[in-house]
Enzyme design. Structure first.
Site, short mmCIF file in Angstrom:
data_model
loop_
_atom_site.label_atom_id
_atom_site.label_comp_id
_atom_site.label_asym_id
_atom_site.label_seq_id
_atom_site.Cartn_x
_atom_site.Cartn_y
_atom_site.Cartn_z
CG ASP A 98 66.04 35.42 27.28
OD1 ASP A 98 67.19 35.73 26.90
OD2 ASP A 98 65.61 34.26 27.32
CB CYS B 106 49.44 13.98 3.21
SG CYS B 106 47.96 13.63 2.26
CB CYS C 96 44.58 15.33 2.41
SG CYS C 96 44.66 14.92 4.16
CB CYS D 274 43.17 11.57 3.07
SG CYS D 274 44.86 11.62 2.45
CE1 TYR E 245 70.77 46.80 29.61
CE2 TYR E 245 68.56 45.93 29.24
CZ TYR E 245 69.92 45.93 28.95
OH TYR E 245 70.42 45.07 28.02
CD GLU F 8 67.87 47.55 36.14
OE1 GLU F 8 68.09 47.04 35.01
OE2 GLU F 8 68.42 48.59 36.52
CE LYS G 282 70.52 33.31 33.12
NZ LYS G 282 71.58 32.79 32.29
CE LYS H 256 71.25 38.17 31.85
NZ LYS H 256 70.88 37.74 30.52
CB CYS I 24 47.69 10.87 4.84
SG CYS I 24 46.85 12.22 5.65
S1 IVH Z 1 72.85 45.87 32.47
C1 IVH Z 1 77.42 45.89 32.07
N1 IVH Z 1 70.37 45.25 32.86
O1 IVH Z 1 72.11 40.82 29.85
C2 IVH Z 1 76.02 45.66 32.37
N2 IVH Z 1 71.59 43.98 31.25
O2 IVH Z 1 74.36 38.94 30.06
C3 IVH Z 1 75.17 46.15 31.31
N3 IVH Z 1 70.27 42.30 30.11
O3 IVH Z 1 74.20 42.17 27.40
C4 IVH Z 1 73.92 45.42 31.18
N4 IVH Z 1 68.39 42.71 31.13
O4 IVH Z 1 71.64 42.22 27.02
C5 IVH Z 1 71.48 44.95 32.18
N5 IVH Z 1 68.13 44.87 33.27
C6 IVH Z 1 69.25 44.57 32.60
C7 IVH Z 1 69.31 43.56 31.63
C8 IVH Z 1 70.49 43.29 30.98
C9 IVH Z 1 68.98 41.97 30.21
C10 IVH Z 1 71.20 41.62 29.19
C11 IVH Z 1 72.01 42.53 28.33
C12 IVH Z 1 73.44 42.12 28.56
C13 IVH Z 1 73.25 40.74 29.05
C14 IVH Z 1 74.44 40.30 29.84
#
Ligand code: IVH
Length: 668
Positions: A119, A429, A434, A414, A229, A115, A317, A117, A411
């Protein structure tokens, strides 16, 4: 009045319809009905609930925003700890991780679910018998904070689950990510910039800052989203794989990111990673990697966890979105409040699919701290994907010909003097007239979320300011057709259209007008709170910083900038001129309710509320709290061990209420 069974049935029918429409609109992104039809049903439900308040239930779609601002967040222990994830950065590291998983399980191949990740920040939603009863942040993994009221305002979060095969689980702890889409983040920052509020550095910070608000009304105004998730405790539901988990959560009405894949080999995992990486900028949200999870829960149990991270999952990552380029120049921009911002002009460079040619350097201190010079080779990064950032100069590539940046003494727009007020990082300014400031404040005033004067765009404003036709905001309402016709590319028809739009804007709502004035720190949400509290701009202008601070969502900083704004004779004149020119806000939302316009006093101790909470409740309903009993007081609320105020009230004939009556009055 007893509730007729027909009404009860209709209310339930409306809720089921709306819940389903919400699901299609917010979760599936596939609206089933027109906005007008939806609004009609929603209104019908609201009207019935107003007529029969005993029918209101916490899971009603009308009840997303409820409760009162909190003073702190209550700690919430997580029954199952919320773990973090180990990271890896290269395909070799991933190969090693997979080898260890297979070795520990003594198997030759393992199925993985991959999946994106997300942010954002992780949260837990507790559903008991299908009803959302608690929502919390991750915190340190063992204990988070109660943010139920805030999470309820996110439209994608169901207040009630749909049954699957006729049943809802007795208990379900859903875990997932609260996040903000990039476009929404940009919009929010644009609004904050106009309001002179500090900007969020990236969507993640914006999401976190929005969720951790003591006043849920502020959260409600922020464009937050949610994807589920993972789960904690589950009762009354069989889940044995991640595939099943994702599909079931989706059937229950929870938003699940449709982007995921079941991979049967490590090669498939690598391939999906490549796909996600190349599509990374197409997703509306930020993603900094891919999460690889063992599909089978039975195997997860065997693998267990180490140091608060499971052995059965890893975050693979993505590489940082960085590039190198040259700083051609450092220029200075003048904002609406007169703040001078240094901006690096870059040789255009592509950073993962987007051409970057400018990057803000925030202020002079920041330029010094990073030691960025004109002519430098620099590393740039798209932090949070949008605002490009200069990370650092590449010192080894310096030739000696680079020039240091100096904040100009005058400035650039002006020629007026530039000052740096004590204790501030910003240079300003000070010249109120201005042209840069005028331009920016008029742009802000006319913008879509403010006075919404269509046709009065940036280019036209620049022309009008240059020609001296606009010297301040009120001049907008002095424009004549003859003034406009002399401009390039302005025909009779477009001039008339513009004048019509300007005329129409005179009836903008009070909240828009407050926002349009561009008072520092006052964004749209704050403007809305202020408009709810004050009946007119004049009433707001009279308010003292103390009055203002009493409003939930208004902090000391905002209170003082508002008071300063209205204390400035120039701004007072502007207000008067606007009124004289016919700008009179329409339909300010009246604060109805039993306490509107009433003054209350408390005596003794309340059992269920602190004084502060009680005061906020009263104010939320348009009332006021005074400290002493006088003839101006309408009601005295009597707690346990009351003082002499009871006698005083009796003498003046002021009615008293006990705590239960008070709560009933508030409908709380
Ligand atoms: S699973 C024990 N799935 O990543 C595993 N986490 O660095 C439970 N996160 O605290 C998390 N996308 O905030 C999972 N598709 C995803 C995620 C995800 C983002 C975050 C989550 C977690 C952090 C860990």
């Amino acid at each position: 009045m007893p509730v007729p069974p027909m009404v009860q049935a209709r209310v339930e029918e409306l809720r089921a319809l709306i819940r389903n429409y919400d699901y299609h609109y917010y979760v599936l992104d596939q609206p089933l009905v027109s906005d007008a039809e939806y609004d009609r049903l929603f209104r019908e439900l609201k009207d019935l609930e107003n007529q029969y308040p005993e029918l209101v239930t916490p899971d009603s779609p009308t009840q997303r925003l409820g409760g009162v601002p909190a003073t702190t967040f209550r700690p919430v222990p997580h029954a199952v700890p919320m773990l973090s994830l180990d990271n890896c950065f290269t395909s070799e590291e991933l190969v090693e991780w997979d080898a260890r998983v297979r070795r520990l399980l003594s198997v030759s191949s393992v199925e993985y679910v991959c999946e994106p990740k997300l942010d954002g920040l992780s949260v837990e939603l507790v559903y008991e018998q299908g009803f959302l009863t608690l929502g919390s942040t991750r915190g340190d993994g063992s204990t988070g904070e109660d943010v139920t009221a805030n999470l309820r305002t996110i439209k994608q979060v169901p207040l009630r689950l749909f049954p699957v095969n006729g049943v809802v689980p007795a208990l379900l702890e859903v875990r997932g990510e609260v996040y903000m889409e990039r476009a929404a983040f940009q919009g929010l920052n644009r609004e904050r910039e106009r309001a002179g509020q500090p900007l969020f550095a990236n969507p993640r910070n914006a999401a976190a800052g929005s969720l951790r608000q003591l006043d849920p009304r502020i959260t409600a105004g922020r464009p937050l989203k949610f994807f589920a998730y993972h789960v904690g405790r589950v009762e009354g539901l069989e889940l044995s794989t991640q595939v099943q988990l994702l599909t079931t959560l989706s059937q229950l009405g929870l938003p699940v990111n449709p982007v995921w894949r079941l991979c049967r080999t490590l090669a498939e995992v690598q391939e999906f990673y490549g796909e996600l990486l190349s599509r990374r900028n197409e997703f509306p949200y930020d993603t900094d990697g891919m999460v690889v999870k063992v599909n089978e829960f039975a195997w997860r149990a065997v693998l267990g966890e180490v140091a608060r991270a499971p052995r059965w999952a890893i975050a693979y990552k993505f590489p940082a979105q960085e590039a190198t380029t040259r700083v051609l120049d450092i220029v200075v921009q003048v904002g609406r409040t007169g703040v001078l911002t240094p901006v690096a002009v870059l040789e255009p460079v592509e950073v993962s699919g987007v051409t970057v040619s400018r990057a803000t350097l925030h202020n002079e201190d920041e330029v010094r701290r990073k030691d960025v010079r004109i002519g430098d080779w620099v590393l740039v990064r798209r932090a949070g994907e949008v605002i490009p950032e200069v990370v650092k100069p590449l010192l080894e590539r310096r030739s000696g010909a680079e020039r240091e940046f100096r904040m100009p003494q005058r400035c650039p727009e002006c020629g007026g003097p530039v000052v740096r007020p004590e204790g501030e990082v910003a240079h300003r300014c000070e010249n109120l007239s201005c042209p840069a400031r005028i331009r920016q404040s008029i742009r802000h005033f006319a913008s879509r979320r403010a006075a919404d004067i269509q046709g009065l765009g940036d280019k036209l404003i620049d022309q009008l300011v240059e020609n001296g036709l606009l010297r301040k905001v009120s001049d907008i309402y002095r424009l004549k057709k003859a003034d406009l016709l002399v401009l390039e590319r302005m025909g009779d028809k477009s001039a008339q259209n513009l004048l019509d739009q300007i005329e129409k804007s005179k009836g903008m709502s009070l909240e828009r007008l407050i926002f349009a004035l561009g008072i520092q720190h006052v964004g749209e949400t704050a403007a809305q709170l202020l408009a709810e509290r004050f009946s007119s701009l004049e009433a707001l202008a009279q308010a003292s910083p103390m009055d203002l601070q009493g409003i939930p969502g208004v902090g000391p900083k905002m209170a003082s900038t508002i008071a300063d704004f209205f204390a400035n004779p120039e701004n007072r004149r502007l207000m008067e001129e606007l009124r004289a020119l016919g700008v009179v806000p329409s339909g300010t939302r009246p604060r109805g309710g039993p306490l509107a316009g009433k003054t209350l006093v408390f005596t003794g101790t309340l059992r269920s509320l602190t004084r502060e909470e009680a005061r906020r409740l009263v104010e939320a309903q348009g009332g006021r709290v005074a400290s002493a009993v006088s003839r101006k007081v309408d009601l005295l609320v009597v707690g346990s061990d009351p003082g002499s105020k009871v006698e005083e009230a009796r003498r003046l004939g002021i009615p008293t209420l006990d705590e239960a009556e008070f709560r009933r009055l508030l409908g709380y």
